[in-house]
Design a protein around this motif. Structure first.
Motif, PDB file in Angstrom:
ATOM      1  N   ILE A 190       6.732  15.889  -6.788  1.00 44.74           N
ATOM      2  CA  ILE A 190       5.825  17.028  -6.961  1.00 44.74           C
ATOM      3  C   ILE A 190       6.447  18.288  -6.373  1.00 44.74           C
ATOM      4  N   SER A 191       6.987  18.173  -5.161  1.00 45.98           N
ATOM      5  CA  SER A 191       7.579  19.358  -4.539  1.00 45.98           C
ATOM      6  C   SER A 191       8.917  19.716  -5.187  1.00 45.98           C
ATOM      7  N   MET A 192       9.671  18.687  -5.601  1.00 52.62           N
ATOM      8  CA  MET A 192      10.960  18.961  -6.250  1.00 52.62           C
ATOM      9  C   MET A 192      10.758  19.687  -7.584  1.00 52.62           C
ATOM     10  N   MET A 198       8.284   9.870   5.884  1.00 56.08           N
ATOM     11  CA  MET A 198       7.167  10.488   6.606  1.00 56.08           C
ATOM     12  C   MET A 198       5.840  10.083   5.978  1.00 56.08           C
ATOM     13  N   TYR A 199       5.771  10.192   4.651  1.00 56.71           N
ATOM     14  CA  TYR A 199       4.545   9.806   3.954  1.00 56.71           C
ATOM     15  C   TYR A 199       4.222   8.325   4.188  1.00 56.71           C
ATOM     16  N   SER A 200       5.232   7.467   4.033  1.00 57.05           N
ATOM     17  CA  SER A 200       5.001   6.031   4.175  1.00 57.05           C
ATOM     18  C   SER A 200       4.551   5.676   5.589  1.00 57.05           C
ATOM     19  N   LEU A 201       5.159   6.332   6.579  1.00 54.87           N
ATOM     20  CA  LEU A 201       4.745   6.073   7.966  1.00 54.87           C
ATOM     21  C   LEU A 201       3.318   6.550   8.212  1.00 54.87           C
ATOM     22  N   SER A 202       2.933   7.655   7.560  1.00 59.00           N
ATOM     23  CA  SER A 202       1.554   8.143   7.745  1.00 59.00           C
ATOM     24  C   SER A 202       0.559   7.114   7.227  1.00 59.00           C
ATOM     25  N   LYS A 203       0.944   6.460   6.144  1.00 61.30           N
ATOM     26  CA  LYS A 203       0.087   5.417   5.568  1.00 61.30           C
ATOM     27  C   LYS A 203       0.045   4.191   6.487  1.00 61.30           C
ATOM     28  N   LEU A 204       1.218   3.803   6.963  1.00 64.27           N
ATOM     29  CA  LEU A 204       1.294   2.666   7.884  1.00 64.27           C
ATOM     30  C   LEU A 204       0.397   2.912   9.107  1.00 64.27           C
ATOM     31  N   CYS A 205       0.494   4.120   9.668  1.00 71.14           N
ATOM     32  CA  CYS A 205      -0.265   4.436  10.875  1.00 71.14           C
ATOM     33  C   CYS A 205      -1.761   4.470  10.598  1.00 71.14           C
ATOM     34  N   PRO A 227       0.816  -1.230   0.000  1.00 70.31           N
ATOM     35  CA  PRO A 227       0.000   0.000   0.000  1.00 70.31           C
ATOM     36  C   PRO A 227       0.845   1.273   0.000  1.00 70.31           C
ATOM     37  N   PHE A 228       2.144   1.177   0.291  1.00 72.53           N
ATOM     38  CA  PHE A 228       3.028   2.299   0.020  1.00 72.53           C
ATOM     39  C   PHE A 228       4.248   1.691  -0.630  1.00 72.53           C
ATOM     40  N   GLU A 229       5.012   2.534  -1.338  1.00 74.21           N
ATOM     41  CA  GLU A 229       5.934   1.927  -2.277  1.00 74.21           C
ATOM     42  C   GLU A 229       7.398   2.156  -1.916  1.00 74.21           C
ATOM     43  N   GLY A 230       8.215   1.584  -2.763  1.00 73.64           N
ATOM     44  CA  GLY A 230       9.644   1.832  -2.687  1.00 73.64           C
ATOM     45  C   GLY A 230      10.310   1.122  -1.519  1.00 73.64           C
ATOM     46  N   ASN A 231      11.493   1.590  -1.179  1.00 71.97           N
ATOM     47  CA  ASN A 231      12.215   0.895  -0.115  1.00 71.97           C
ATOM     48  C   ASN A 231      11.576   1.133   1.251  1.00 71.97           C
ATOM     49  N   LYS A 232      10.704   2.155   1.376  1.00 71.60           N
ATOM     50  CA  LYS A 232      10.019   2.345   2.654  1.00 71.60           C
ATOM     51  C   LYS A 232       9.006   1.216   2.877  1.00 71.60           C
ATOM     52  N   ALA A 233       8.444   0.674   1.795  1.00 68.49           N
ATOM     53  CA  ALA A 233       7.561  -0.486   1.926  1.00 68.49           C
ATOM     54  C   ALA A 233       8.349  -1.674   2.473  1.00 68.49           C
ATOM     55  N   ARG A 234       9.582  -1.825   2.005  1.00 64.78           N
ATOM     56  CA  ARG A 234      10.439  -2.913   2.503  1.00 64.78           C
ATOM     57  C   ARG A 234      10.814  -2.664   3.955  1.00 64.78           C
ATOM     58  N   LYS A 235      11.185  -1.408   4.245  1.00 63.37           N
ATOM     59  CA  LYS A 235      11.666  -1.086   5.588  1.00 63.37           C
ATOM     60  C   LYS A 235      10.586  -1.233   6.650  1.00 63.37           C
ATOM     61  N   PHE A 236       9.345  -0.880   6.291  1.00 64.38           N
ATOM     62  CA  PHE A 236       8.281  -0.878   7.298  1.00 64.38           C
ATOM     63  C   PHE A 236       7.408  -2.132   7.231  1.00 64.38           C
ATOM     64  N   TYR A 237       7.809  -3.079   6.375  1.00 65.47           N
ATOM     65  CA  TYR A 237       7.078  -4.337   6.249  1.00 65.47           C
ATOM     66  C   TYR A 237       6.969  -5.051   7.603  1.00 65.47           C
ATOM     67  N   TYR A 238       8.054  -5.018   8.357  1.00 68.04           N
ATOM     68  CA  TYR A 238       8.099  -5.640   9.682  1.00 68.04           C
ATOM     69  C   TYR A 238       6.917  -5.169  10.546  1.00 68.04           C
ATOM     70  N   TYR A 285       4.015  15.896   1.985  1.00 67.18           N
ATOM     71  CA  TYR A 285       3.440  16.660   3.101  1.00 67.18           C
ATOM     72  C   TYR A 285       1.902  16.624   3.047  1.00 67.18           C
ATOM     73  N   PHE A 286       1.377  16.885   1.871  1.00 65.34           N
ATOM     74  CA  PHE A 286      -0.083  16.907   1.682  1.00 65.34           C
ATOM     75  C   PHE A 286      -0.695  15.530   1.941  1.00 65.34           C
ATOM     76  N   GLU A 287      -0.083  14.499   1.348  1.00 65.97           N
ATOM     77  CA  GLU A 287      -0.626  13.148   1.511  1.00 65.97           C
ATOM     78  C   GLU A 287      -0.550  12.697   2.971  1.00 65.97           C
ATOM     79  N   ALA A 288       0.524  13.091   3.643  1.00 59.58           N
ATOM     80  CA  ALA A 288       0.664  12.730   5.055  1.00 59.58           C
ATOM     81  C   ALA A 288      -0.405  13.428   5.898  1.00 59.58           C
ATOM     82  N   LEU A 289      -0.706  14.686   5.561  1.00 66.05           N
ATOM     83  CA  LEU A 289      -1.776  15.396   6.269  1.00 66.05           C
ATOM     84  C   LEU A 289      -3.102  14.678   6.074  1.00 66.05           C
ATOM     85  N   LYS A 290      -3.353  14.247   4.834  1.00 65.59           N
ATOM     86  CA  LYS A 290      -4.606  13.532   4.552  1.00 65.59           C
ATOM     87  C   LYS A 290      -4.696  12.232   5.361  1.00 65.59           C
TER      88      LYS A 290
END
Ligand SMILES: *Cc1c(COP(=O)(O)O)cnc(C)c1O
Length: 281
Positions: free
Chosen positions: A269-271, A60-67, A26-37, A93-98
């Motif tokens: 998007i921000s970059m 930050m975004y990936s953790l917001s999704k996890l939470c 449900p969230f991507e990239g290496n943060k999905a691997r890191k937070f899989y645990y 930032y926006f997605e994490a706020l949502k």
């Protein structure tokens, strides 16, 4: 829950294999691997996660999704948030706020902020280090290694990925039978080696140097150009890490590469907004 395809990619007349971890859910990239645990286990005691880092971080975004998935409160410490971002929330930032993040602006910086946040630990609170530099990330990254090991051996490939904290490269190298090559994007190679000794030392990735010194998060026209060329060639990569990654790969003319796409596209998007403001793209 994990598992992503490997796709062919031709760039500047060279052939690459791309591990598409940017397509994970449900969230991507290496943060999905890191937070899989954390995603796959139950933590009956835990009610909240506290972390810290930049106001546009992928972690930050990936953790917001996890939470959100876990029903945990998510508190995140960062330095000053620019008023233009508050007025026009966008990107991670926006997605994490949502997803319900509670952002706290702090005057503390660097190690002071880290020590403060680590001190907030109690039995209901999980503290997650900046960028997910945590031992728990080994479990998900080992699954990534298992997904690509046979493929790399069969096709005689080395694995390449750009590093921030170096956690992903380190655990990949630990669990792969083929060479892992990385380029430092946040600190220099000494910084990476230090992170790897924190994580346990032993077998470590090979380091290649970037074409020139970059300051992480600063804007460089040549990096934007590489990123745009990659996009036009068919894959959107991350602008912070992958632009340096690909420039380095080309600079050293590395061949027979499986490149790990570690996600982070939402952060573009921000970059891109910053590049538009600075260079008028
Ligand atoms: C977090 C991140 C990295 C850095 O990963 P490390 O394990 O800290 O080296 C690289 N690329 C992208 C897109 C990221 O989101």
């Amino acid at each position: 829950m994990l598992s992503s395809p490997i796709t062919p990619f031709i760039f500047k007349q060279n052939f690459y294999h791309i591990k598409r971890d940017d397509l994970l859910k449900p969230f991507e990239g290496n943060k999905a691997r890191k937070f899989y645990y954390f995603l796959k286990r139950d933590f009956p005691e835990i009610k909240r996660v506290i972390s810290f880092g930049s106001n546009q971080s992928n972690a930050m975004y990936s953790l917001s999704k996890l939470c959100k998935i876990k029903g945990w409160e998510f508190i995140y410490y960062t330095n000053h948030i620019p008023s233009f971002l508050k007025q026009n929330p966008h990107g991670n930032y926006f997605e994490a706020l949502k997803n319900g993040i509670k952002i706290v602006e702090s005057d503390l910086r660097g190690d002071k902020l880290r020590e403060f946040v680590l001190g907030l630990k109690d039995k209901n609170t999980l503290i997650i280090e900046e960028g997910g530099r945590i031992k728990e990330s080994e479990e998900g990254i080992k699954i990534l290694a298992d997904e690509i090991n046979e493929y790399c051996i069969k096709h005689n490939l080395k694995v390449f990925l750009p590093s921030g904290t170096g956690t992903t490269a380190y655990f990949l190298s630990k669990h792969l039978d083929v060479e892992v090559i990385t380029v430092p994007c946040v600190g220099d190679s000494e910084y990476l080696k230090k992170q790897w000794s924190f994580l346990g030392g032993g077998k470590i990735p090979a380091i290649v140097e970037p074409k020139r010194k970059y300051y992480f998060g600063k804007l460089y026209k040549n990096l934007y150009d590489v990123w745009l060329e990659l996009k036009n060639a068919g894959i959107e990569f991350d602008l912070l890490y992958d632009a340096i990654g690909w420039e380095t790969l080309l600079y050293h003319n590395l061949q027979n590469i499986l490149y790990i796409h570690q996600g982070g596209v939402l952060g573009n998007i921000s970059m891109v907004k910053r590049y538009k403001r600075k260079f008028g793209y």
